[in-house]
Design a protein around this motif. Structure first.
Motif, PDB file in Angstrom:
ATOM      1  N   ASP A 185     -37.383  -3.868  -6.375  1.00 22.96           N
ATOM      2  CA  ASP A 185     -38.011  -4.885  -5.490  1.00 22.96           C
ATOM      3  C   ASP A 185     -39.173  -5.244  -6.224  1.00 22.96           C
ATOM      4  OD1 ASP A 185     -36.413  -3.978  -3.482  1.00 22.96           O
ATOM      5  OD2 ASP A 185     -37.888  -2.595  -2.449  1.00 22.96           O
ATOM      6  N   ASP A 186     -39.734  -4.546  -7.146  1.00 23.60           N
ATOM      7  CA  ASP A 186     -40.784  -5.363  -7.827  1.00 23.60           C
ATOM      8  C   ASP A 186     -40.228  -6.289  -8.737  1.00 23.60           C
ATOM      9  OD1 ASP A 186     -42.873  -3.553  -6.743  1.00 23.60           O
ATOM     10  OD2 ASP A 186     -42.197  -1.947  -8.274  1.00 23.60           O
ATOM     11  N   LEU A 187     -39.105  -5.846  -9.511  1.00 25.08           N
ATOM     12  CA  LEU A 187     -38.317  -6.773 -10.489  1.00 25.08           C
ATOM     13  C   LEU A 187     -38.120  -8.259  -9.834  1.00 25.08           C
ATOM     14  CD1 LEU A 187     -36.962  -7.282 -13.178  1.00 25.08           C
ATOM     15  CD2 LEU A 187     -35.087  -6.373 -12.405  1.00 25.08           C
ATOM     16  N   ILE A 188     -37.501  -8.072  -8.679  1.00 24.64           N
ATOM     17  CA  ILE A 188     -36.987  -9.364  -7.956  1.00 24.64           C
ATOM     18  C   ILE A 188     -38.249 -10.074  -7.733  1.00 24.64           C
ATOM     19  CG2 ILE A 188     -35.870 -10.202  -6.009  1.00 24.64           C
ATOM     20  CD1 ILE A 188     -33.752  -9.026  -7.887  1.00 24.64           C
ATOM     21  N   TYR A 189     -39.199  -9.574  -7.214  1.00 25.13           N
ATOM     22  CA  TYR A 189     -40.396 -10.407  -6.910  1.00 25.13           C
ATOM     23  C   TYR A 189     -41.023 -10.899  -8.057  1.00 25.13           C
ATOM     24  CZ  TYR A 189     -44.957 -11.826  -5.163  1.00 25.13           C
ATOM     25  OH  TYR A 189     -46.062 -12.320  -4.733  1.00 25.13           O
ATOM     26  N   THR A 190     -41.015 -10.312  -9.249  1.00 18.31           N
ATOM     27  CA  THR A 190     -41.508 -10.847 -10.529  1.00 18.31           C
ATOM     28  C   THR A 190     -40.604 -12.030 -11.058  1.00 18.31           C
ATOM     29  OG1 THR A 190     -42.630  -8.900 -11.277  1.00 18.31           O
ATOM     30  CG2 THR A 190     -41.572 -10.248 -12.804  1.00 18.31           C
ATOM     31  N   LEU A 191     -39.356 -11.778 -10.968  1.00 16.79           N
ATOM     32  CA  LEU A 191     -38.265 -12.759 -11.387  1.00 16.79           C
ATOM     33  C   LEU A 191     -38.431 -14.028 -10.473  1.00 16.79           C
ATOM     34  CD1 LEU A 191     -35.105 -10.565 -11.923  1.00 16.79           C
ATOM     35  CD2 LEU A 191     -36.740 -11.534 -13.643  1.00 16.79           C
ATOM     36  N   ASP A 192     -38.751 -14.015  -9.096  1.00 21.29           N
ATOM     37  CA  ASP A 192     -38.689 -15.242  -8.107  1.00 21.29           C
ATOM     38  C   ASP A 192     -39.856 -15.811  -8.434  1.00 21.29           C
ATOM     39  OD1 ASP A 192     -36.338 -14.470  -7.188  1.00 21.29           O
ATOM     40  OD2 ASP A 192     -36.932 -13.449  -5.573  1.00 21.29           O
ATOM     41  N   ASN A 193     -41.023 -15.172  -8.824  1.00 20.36           N
ATOM     42  CA  ASN A 193     -42.381 -15.580  -8.853  1.00 20.36           C
ATOM     43  C   ASN A 193     -42.757 -16.002 -10.392  1.00 20.36           C
ATOM     44  OD1 ASN A 193     -43.632 -15.832  -6.085  1.00 20.36           O
ATOM     45  ND2 ASN A 193     -42.233 -13.841  -6.234  1.00 20.36           N
ATOM     46  N   THR A 194     -41.859 -15.974 -11.382  1.00 19.70           N
ATOM     47  CA  THR A 194     -42.300 -16.407 -12.663  1.00 19.70           C
ATOM     48  C   THR A 194     -41.395 -17.620 -13.159  1.00 19.70           C
ATOM     49  OG1 THR A 194     -42.552 -14.105 -13.254  1.00 19.70           O
ATOM     50  CG2 THR A 194     -42.189 -15.683 -14.916  1.00 19.70           C
ATOM     51  N   PRO A 195     -41.957 -18.925 -12.808  1.00 14.75           N
ATOM     52  CA  PRO A 195     -40.942 -19.938 -12.908  1.00 14.75           C
ATOM     53  C   PRO A 195     -40.695 -20.365 -14.696  1.00 14.75           C
ATOM     54  CG  PRO A 195     -43.122 -20.500 -12.006  1.00 14.75           C
ATOM     55  CD  PRO A 195     -43.328 -19.150 -12.399  1.00 14.75           C
TER      56      PRO A 195
END
Length: 280
Positions: free
Chosen positions: A15-25
């Motif tokens: 879940d942390d990884l997905i959040y990071t990927l989605d919020n790192t343009p």
């Protein structure tokens, strides 16, 4: 066009990884290199949804690597894919600015930087800047020219102090170190790797044996300084001109590096054991 690899090891923090990927343009100039120890369905999700902007490696095929070796594997993949620069990132970090990649090119890549350390709130939640131990910055998160090193971290380390050791190593080689006016926010997910305290204990021993000048600073938490965020690139070679401050005294979050250092040192009584052995 110069290409940037963003290195992300992840261990059971889907879940942390997905959040990071989605919020790192990112755009075509950059790609995530993810060394993941996750379940099969989670890996399938990453393959199906992030294939265009990532290179995914299943850590389980290599065994349980730990932080240091996982970063080294990601960096090796970056070299084999001919990336020009690599960013030490994490699965719980996001950029402060949407145009962070543009800022990286403007402030570092176009200036042919070698090692650039991002401004973070690491250890001091809400206060961005850089942490200095004695005479060297901690490279909590950084970007490096891939021609500078063939192996990112000394494999003797497990997962701690590697961000300081690389800065010390390159500083001693007189490699240019820039403090970059680019903010990264550390979201501070919980640590899930086993034996974290023992790993810290072991890694500090390796560090102070190689660099005894930092023994007192690490074991007694002395000579720790803080440089507040700047809007300009700072060449760390001008260290003596910098106006360093004590570490901020406001409350730090429970899972911060500073609290983990204090708790681990206290639990393992490193200060006393090192004092007796080394006459600090």
């Amino acid at each position: 066009m110069k290409r940037v690899a963003i290195l992300i090891p992840t261990y059971k923090r889907f879940d942390d990884l997905i959040y990071t990927l989605d919020n790192t343009p990112i755009d075509s100039r950059a790609k995530f290199i993810i060394v993941a120890n996750l379940e099969d369905d989670q890996l399938d999700y990453l393959k199906n949804n992030y294939a265009e902007k990532s290179i995914l490696i299943d850590e389980r095929t290599y065994g349980k690597l730990g932080g240091c070796k996982a970063y080294n594997l990601a960096y090796d993949i970056a070299l084999k894919h001919n990336f020009d620069y690599a960013i030490l990132y994490a699965d719980d970090v996001i950029p402060f600015d949407e145009n962070w990649l543009d800022l990286i090119f403007k402030n570092f890549i176009e200036k042919e930087g070698k090692l650039g350390i991002f401004s973070t709130d690491e250890c001091h939640h809400g206060s961005f800047g850089w942490n200095i131990i004695v005479d060297c910055p901690i490279a909590h998160f950084f970007i490096i020219d891939c021609q500078v090193e063939s192996i990112l971290f000394n494999p003797l380390y497990k997962q701690y102090v590697i961000d300081f050791e690389i800065a010390v190593r390159l500083k001693h080689r007189d490699v240019r170190i820039d403090l970059l006016p680019i903010k990264l926010k550390h979201l501070r997910s919980g640590l899930h790797r086993d034996y974290a305290e023992q790993n810290f204990n072991d890694d500090v021993k390796v560090l102070v044996e190689k660099y005894p000048q930092y023994k007192t600073a690490f074991l007694q938490l002395e000579h720790h300084y803080y440089l507040p965020h700047s809007t300009e690139v700072i060449n760390f070679k001008d260290y003596n001109k910098l106006k360093l401050k004590p570490w901020p005294q406001h409350k730090v979050v429970e899972n911060s590096i500073l609290n983990r250092f204090k708790n681990m040192l206290k639990e393992f009584k490193l200060i006393n054991s090192y004092t007796e052995k080394s006459n600090i």
